[in-house]
Scaffold this active site. Sequence first.
Site, PDB file in Angstrom:
ATOM      1  N   GLY A  66       0.785  -1.197   0.065  1.00 53.16           N
ATOM      2  CA  GLY A  66      -0.125  -0.195   0.031  1.00 53.16           C
ATOM      3  C   GLY A  66       0.653   1.291  -0.215  1.00 53.16           C
ATOM      4  N   MET A  77       4.930   2.876   1.895  1.00 55.16           N
ATOM      5  CA  MET A  77       6.179   2.447   2.604  1.00 55.16           C
ATOM      6  C   MET A  77       6.579   3.714   3.302  1.00 55.16           C
ATOM      7  SD  MET A  77       8.158   0.045   3.873  1.00 55.16           S
ATOM      8  CE  MET A  77       9.463   0.287   5.152  1.00 55.16           C
ATOM      9  N   HIS A  85      -1.086   6.412   9.024  1.00 55.60           N
ATOM     10  CA  HIS A  85      -0.208   5.275   9.229  1.00 55.60           C
ATOM     11  C   HIS A  85       1.165   5.499   8.809  1.00 55.60           C
ATOM     12  CE1 HIS A  85       0.140   0.689   9.176  1.00 55.60           C
ATOM     13  NE2 HIS A  85       1.290   0.936   8.707  1.00 55.60           N
ATOM     14  N   GLU A  86       1.389   6.031   7.653  1.00 57.51           N
ATOM     15  CA  GLU A  86       2.944   5.990   7.494  1.00 57.51           C
ATOM     16  C   GLU A  86       3.592   6.999   8.383  1.00 57.51           C
ATOM     17  OE1 GLU A  86       3.998   3.511   5.571  1.00 57.51           O
ATOM     18  OE2 GLU A  86       1.894   2.867   5.170  1.00 57.51           O
ATOM     19  N   HIS A 135       4.577   6.098  11.456  1.00 52.22           N
ATOM     20  CA  HIS A 135       6.101   5.370  11.571  1.00 52.22           C
ATOM     21  C   HIS A 135       7.098   6.188  11.638  1.00 52.22           C
ATOM     22  CE1 HIS A 135       4.921   1.203  10.772  1.00 52.22           C
ATOM     23  NE2 HIS A 135       4.209   1.460   9.622  1.00 52.22           N
ATOM     24  N   GLU A 145       3.587  -2.177  12.838  1.00 53.11           N
ATOM     25  CA  GLU A 145       2.558  -2.350  11.980  1.00 53.11           C
ATOM     26  C   GLU A 145       1.515  -1.986  13.119  1.00 53.11           C
ATOM     27  OE1 GLU A 145       3.042  -1.557   9.394  1.00 53.11           O
ATOM     28  OE2 GLU A 145       4.931  -1.986   9.178  1.00 53.11           O
TER      29      GLU A 145
HETATM   30 ZN   LIG Z   1       3.248   0.130   8.405  1.00 53.93          ZN
END
Ligand SMILES: [Zn+2]
Length: 829
Positions: free
Chosen positions: A257, A259, A291-292, A295, A314
Amino acid sequence: MSHRCLSHLEAVARAATVRNLVYALDVDLTTGDELFRSVTTVRFTADPGAETFLEARPERLLGATLNGVELPADAFAEGRLRLADLAADNTVVVTAEYAYTRTSEGVHRFTDPADKQVYVYAQPSITDAPRFMACFDQPDLKAPVTLSVTADPSWLVRANAEGVQATPGRWEFPATKPVATYLITFVAGPYVELTDSHDGIPLGLYARASYAEVLERDAPEIFSLTKAFLDRYHELFGLRYPFGKYDQAFVPEFGWGAMEFPGCVVFRDELLFRAAVTDTERLERAAVIAHEMAHMWFGDLVTMRWWDDLWLNESFATYMGYRLVAEVTPWPQSWTRFGVGRKAWGYVADQRPSTHPIAPTEVADTDAAFANFDGISYAKGCSALRQLVAFIGDEAFLAGLRAHFDKHAWGNATLADLLGALSQASGRDLDAWAQAWLRTPQVNTLRPVIEWAPDGSYASVTVEQTASQEYPTLRPHRIGLGWFGEDGAWQRTEVEVTGASTPVPQLSGVRGRGLLLNDGDFTFAKIRMDERARAELPSLLAEQPDSLARALWWNSAWDAVRDAEWPATELVELAAAALPAEPDVVIVESVFGLARYAATRMVPADRQEAARSALAGAAKTLLATAAPGSGHQLAAARSLIATAADADRAMLRGWLSGADVPAGLRVDAELRWAVLGRLAVLGDVTEEEIDGELQRDTSDRGEQEAVRVRACRPDPAAKERAFDLVVTEQGQSNRIAAAAGDGLWQPEHAELTAPFVARYFAELPRAQGRSGDMLAHLAKAAYPVYAVSEDTLAAAQAALAGEMHPLLRRALVDETDDLARSLRAQRAA
Ligand SMILES: [Zn+2]
């Protein structure tokens, strides 16, 4: 080339040997269409006399020196470069030619069919950094990377750090902060760029030239989400975004999806919407963006020590992604989508023979790490974090996180480090919680046991908890219980479920209906409903104002069908009755999807046509009542196309020619291909017509869809071609293979494709230079999902008895488990 995967033991030994590591990478992208060249300079200190190895997987090694001395030819084998007799200060220089890929592994090279422009990007994944550089490829050997790229002077090059084009075609990027090798990237090509900035942080968006208009259209939403998420993370984490600029590049044929490359996040460019989409897709894109970004702190700034904590990366990012969408975007129902979409993925994964603890105590090597990219690491882990927040409270959770970031910034940390920080912040010992939730696999079932008083009130309510025989762990669950009170309002109480039986005394004497366990969705457990609630479900769904509660009921029904406790036809009928009146498009789309799955695999073959027809009828009702141009209208149209029968062919033909199109429905390229695909399944599309459509849509999406639609035709030669593309042929794009697999199998073509079932298991995707990850991808894409029978099961078991790559085996085991469940569901009907 063949290579050995890295074991945990090797990584531990190497981390103890290599210190003060620094990389300089010089990449030349002007050496042709097949190969590119790079020079890696690796500097590090070590104990004199020690030995270690670098990974590199070039097509051709052109030279390798250690401290100025050429390494012997036999130092290089199986993708490893042995470094013997190290000095205190060491410099290794590796010059090599590497191959471009079409599988989003290493450096992907893509030629856009729309304008013949070329784009490349580096995807190191878990093990593919050595496909463009020489490196110590493990997450705890973090190092600053100085990058130079030589490219066509008309290209734009972006990477983790902010770079400049020093001379035409020559890009220089200063040293990054210390990063792990799996986070190194560059993106190069005639990309178009849009820029903005927020709170002192430069923002960039990138897409290929043929997507310029789409990028322009979507940029305001993406920039606005990006800014809102940055603000919210600054608030929550108490630590500013640490990597300077924040670029987001949308690239072609990306394998995942997205990175989380620090400073340069890469997304698959399907996330730029060239056609009409619903709020479900916009919500999911927002969740990926958040989400990214999560990270950047959790994963990039503080990195796992080894892949055994992949789940933590994750789960955390998934949790933060949906949480931030709920908190600061126009889609507060993001947990509804999680509940009926992602979470279902977690339940499926956790009940398979391949289940594993969220946090495995050991991940022996990188192959095992790849296998953990599943619904357990993402969805179940996310649910476990929600449960943890319910358990210790949000304040303690955030305080623990801040302490964790402070302590481990720019370094590595483990689950034990995080639990320590959370224990300290909450004042609670989390060992028992972690043991039950993180170290044991499989899912509990929670069931309400209700004694009814003669006046219709609850005499007593007990929550019964069970576990599977193989994994008998019972867990603590902090859950909500919801019900409709006498006045018709939805009520809630909370209870801490422990052990096999937990009484809920506060419900005794209450006159309620529609009791829902796990209201609010704070835990991960299979939820059953009592018989009265099941009987009343259609009216409960209609009356329930909270979309998350409706999602939980749907999930409960779906789960009972998967366990062969409810007949699949019941779910199909329920969906057909309820969805035309469902207010939340997220539920409409998710449940249409589940019901179609049930109708094509779990309903016995002789009743499948009726089941599809019931769903098509519901889609027509919704289409007739949905607001023009709404997400409901688009969702209804898509669902109708997917379930349309012979009698609907004229209607579909009309949509293609512009006749009788529902007002407000945009029959754009994506919808046209969907219609053509269905007409092809129904035997009503010629090769010439597909060629014609491809001339209207010359994009790579058009090419993929053309492959899929050709494979949809009920023609032996078309099926043969599709089978070759996904199982046998080499070198084509991963997207093309998946499209062929998608079209090959159709419930309506069981007889025609029967010979391919046996061939699939006999031939299986072969290695021939493919990675284990790619073999698994192809095996899933080509699996005969509609051939639900004892014969297919037997063929699968026979195939599994042979030797194969562990990741291919994992894919086959999982798909076969789904098939076995479908077979059980058919028998229960
Ligand atoms: Zn992830």
